[in-house]
Design an enzyme around this catalytic site. Structure first.
Site, PDB file in Angstrom:
ATOM      1  N   GLU A 259       0.830  -1.210   0.000  1.00 30.69           N
ATOM      2  CA  GLU A 259       0.000   0.000   0.000  1.00 30.69           C
ATOM      3  C   GLU A 259       0.865   1.262   0.000  1.00 30.69           C
ATOM      4  OE1 GLU A 259      -3.553  -1.928   2.760  1.00 30.69           O
ATOM      5  OE2 GLU A 259      -1.779  -1.115   3.718  1.00 30.69           O
TER       6      GLU A 259
ATOM      7  N   ASP B  70      -7.981  -4.845   8.327  1.00 31.62           N
ATOM      8  CA  ASP B  70      -7.566  -3.613   7.648  1.00 31.62           C
ATOM      9  C   ASP B  70      -7.399  -3.779   6.145  1.00 31.62           C
ATOM     10  OD1 ASP B  70      -5.349  -5.224   7.712  1.00 31.62           O
ATOM     11  OD2 ASP B  70      -4.002  -3.762   8.621  1.00 31.62           O
TER      12      ASP B  70
HETATM   13  P1  NAD Z   1       2.013 -10.442  13.326  1.00 29.51           P
HETATM   14  O1  NAD Z   1       1.892 -11.388  12.189  1.00 29.51           O
HETATM   15  O2  NAD Z   1       3.356 -10.136  13.872  1.00 29.51           O
HETATM   16  O3  NAD Z   1       1.084 -10.944  14.558  1.00 29.51           O
HETATM   17  C1  NAD Z   1      -0.222 -11.389  14.401  1.00 29.51           C
HETATM   18  C2  NAD Z   1      -0.510 -12.429  15.469  1.00 29.51           C
HETATM   19  O4  NAD Z   1      -1.901 -12.773  15.399  1.00 29.51           O
HETATM   20  C3  NAD Z   1       0.263 -13.728  15.300  1.00 29.51           C
HETATM   21  O5  NAD Z   1       1.050 -13.988  16.451  1.00 29.51           O
HETATM   22  C4  NAD Z   1      -0.825 -14.786  15.085  1.00 29.51           C
HETATM   23  O6  NAD Z   1      -0.497 -16.038  15.647  1.00 29.51           O
HETATM   24  C5  NAD Z   1      -2.010 -14.144  15.790  1.00 29.51           C
HETATM   25  N1  NAD Z   1      -3.303 -14.676  15.386  1.00 29.51           N
HETATM   26  C6  NAD Z   1      -3.746 -15.003  14.137  1.00 29.51           C
HETATM   27  N2  NAD Z   1      -5.000 -15.479  14.202  1.00 29.51           N
HETATM   28  C7  NAD Z   1      -5.376 -15.437  15.511  1.00 29.51           C
HETATM   29  C8  NAD Z   1      -6.559 -15.774  16.201  1.00 29.51           C
HETATM   30  N3  NAD Z   1      -7.616 -16.266  15.561  1.00 29.51           N
HETATM   31  N4  NAD Z   1      -6.602 -15.583  17.540  1.00 29.51           N
HETATM   32  C9  NAD Z   1      -5.541 -15.088  18.212  1.00 29.51           C
HETATM   33  N5  NAD Z   1      -4.376 -14.755  17.612  1.00 29.51           N
HETATM   34  C10 NAD Z   1      -4.295 -14.920  16.282  1.00 29.51           C
HETATM   35  O7  NAD Z   1       1.300  -9.084  12.851  1.00 29.51           O
HETATM   36  P2  NAD Z   1       1.416  -7.629  13.479  1.00 29.51           P
HETATM   37  O8  NAD Z   1       2.515  -6.846  12.830  1.00 29.51           O
HETATM   38  O9  NAD Z   1       1.378  -7.710  14.965  1.00 29.51           O
HETATM   39  O10 NAD Z   1       0.050  -7.004  12.932  1.00 29.51           O
HETATM   40  C11 NAD Z   1      -1.190  -7.513  13.406  1.00 29.51           C
HETATM   41  C12 NAD Z   1      -2.307  -7.019  12.527  1.00 29.51           C
HETATM   42  O11 NAD Z   1      -2.454  -5.608  12.665  1.00 29.51           O
HETATM   43  C13 NAD Z   1      -2.109  -7.279  11.041  1.00 29.51           C
HETATM   44  O12 NAD Z   1      -3.322  -7.757  10.514  1.00 29.51           O
HETATM   45  C14 NAD Z   1      -1.756  -5.927  10.462  1.00 29.51           C
HETATM   46  O13 NAD Z   1      -2.141  -5.805   9.108  1.00 29.51           O
HETATM   47  C15 NAD Z   1      -2.551  -5.018  11.368  1.00 29.51           C
HETATM   48  N6  NAD Z   1      -2.043  -3.654  11.507  1.00 29.51           N
HETATM   49  C16 NAD Z   1      -2.969  -2.657  11.544  1.00 29.51           C
HETATM   50  C17 NAD Z   1      -2.549  -1.351  11.751  1.00 29.51           C
HETATM   51  C18 NAD Z   1      -3.578  -0.263  11.851  1.00 29.51           C
HETATM   52  O14 NAD Z   1      -3.223   0.909  11.868  1.00 29.51           O
HETATM   53  N7  NAD Z   1      -4.843  -0.581  11.968  1.00 29.51           N
HETATM   54  C19 NAD Z   1      -1.190  -1.058  11.887  1.00 29.51           C
HETATM   55  C20 NAD Z   1      -0.280  -2.098  11.868  1.00 29.51           C
HETATM   56  C21 NAD Z   1      -0.723  -3.408  11.691  1.00 29.51           C
END
Ligand code: NAD
Length: 331
Positions: free
Chosen positions: A47, A216
């Site tokens: 993005e 997101d």
């Molecule tokens: P990451 O991959 O490091 O961590 C995600 C975690 O979620 C993993 O440890 C995974 O095992 C866990 N997970 C997956 N399915 C699950 C479930 N059903 N129940 C419990 N845990 C579960 O990712 P990250 O960098 O920590 O990012 C997390 C999310 O936040 C991503 O989807 C990312 O796109 C989003 N994000 C959003 C923003 C925002 O501004 N809204 C900013 C950054 C990241």
């Protein structure tokens, strides 16, 4: 960036970014805003997120690839730039992977200060990946949350979080339901490219504030539809969230409130102790603008960063050809 954050301390960095977010959300109407562009494949998305005032322009390049860990890469990686809109001259080229974690945590707290009950003391954290510790530290240091119940389907992720934040009161739970029960604030921060239902309506208790970060992208949600009808839903920039947020599963006229309206008129926020507030976060370019503004200020104040040769500096600005050494010698 890591040196800057270590030297200043994470709390100071979070406070600095929250301050910039407050300033920028308060002048929302002066921003040129656009929903981010997103190029998708079956594994994830890349993005581009631009925004500007009349004077400064910023953009972030960011990806989202939930299965990247299988190749030793993070789900979210980013870099970005801040430039002078009046000349186009870039003033800062910055890493933004660490900065995104900080700005996302700062945004969560900025929003929770507007919407959550001020006496919130317990937060459930669902998803213990890269963003999670930043969220917990932000709520602990900036909002006085003292108790954290956490759950991840990957026990290694929950153990890592517990190890990294051993000084805090953290309980690793066996399920989302166990973690969420009795929480004042629920933060969902999971990554899976599917219509997940991390939270369902039956888990939502009166007065809760839901901080839903992980849904997101089109086809990537965390909240069941019956969570979204439990209370008022708040979004960053409606045109972007309609496509990317948890509300993508709701009808096009499903009512939402943009955050800046709460700053303008607090009655648009929480009005009772028992109502449920839901922040359908997707991450908006203005937040990266704020974070980059803060980094640039720190670089100037504390002499971080180094000059790089990115743009040409020429004695005759019309002579790019000659300056590039392309004129053939006739002897
Ligand atoms: P990451 O991959 O490091 O961590 C995600 C975690 O979620 C993993 O440890 C995974 O095992 C866990 N997970 C997956 N399915 C699950 C479930 N059903 N129940 C419990 N845990 C579960 O990712 P990250 O960098 O920590 O990012 C997390 C999310 O936040 C991503 O989807 C990312 O796109 C989003 N994000 C959003 C923003 C925002 O501004 N809204 C900013 C950054 C990241």
């Amino acid at each position: 960036m890591a040196r800057l954050v270590r030297d200043l301390g994470l709390k100071t960095c979070l406070e600095g970014v929250v301050e910039k977010l407050e300033e920028d959300y308060s002048r929302w109407e002066t921003f040129q805003k656009v929903a981010r562009t997103a190029n998708h494949c079956d594994l994830g998305v890349v993005e581009l997120m631009p925004s500007s005032t009349d004077e400064e322009f910023a953009f972030k390049y960011v990806n989202g690839h939930p299965k990247n860990y299988l190749q030793g890469m993070s789900t979210v990686m980013a870099f970005g730039a801040l430039s002078d809109l009046r000349t186009g001259w870039p003033n800062l080229l910055s890493e933004m992977t660490l900065l995104t974690a900080i700005r996302t945590a700062a945004t969560s707290v900025f929003v929770a200060k507007l919407l959550a009950r001020p006496n919130s003391r317990r937060m459930a954290m669902i998803g213990c990946g890269s963003q999670s510790e930043f969220q917990i530290v932000a709520f602990n240091e900036l909002m006085g949350v003292r108790e954290f119940t956490v759950f991840d389907t990957d026990p290694h992720a929950a153990a890592k979080l517990n190890r990294n934040l051993g000084h805090l009161n953290i309980t690793v739970c066996e399920s989302t339901a166990e973690a969420v029960s009795g929480a004042d604030i629920v933060t969902t921060c999971t990554a899976d490219k599917l219509r997940a239902t991390i939270l369902t309506g039956d888990l939502i208790e009166p007065g809760m504030h839901i901080n839903a970060i992980g849904g997101d992208c089109p086809g990537k949600t965390e909240l069941a539809a019956d969570v979204l009808t439990k209370g008022r839903v708040y979004v960053e920039y409606e045109p972007q969230t309609r496509v990317e947020g948890d509300i993508q599963q709701m009808p096009a006229d499903f009512p939402v409130t943009e955050l800046w309206r709460v700053l303008e008129r607090p009655s648009e926020g929480r009005t009772t102790e028992t109502e449920v507030t839901i922040f359908d976060s997707v991450g908006f370019a203005l937040e990266d603008f704020s974070a980059l503004r803060w980094v640039y200020q720190m670089c100037q104040r504390h002499a971080y960063g180094e000059p790089i040769d990115l743009m040409p500096i020429m004695p005759d600005v019309k002579d790019l050809y000659g300056h590039s050494g392309l004129v053939l010698s006739l002897v």
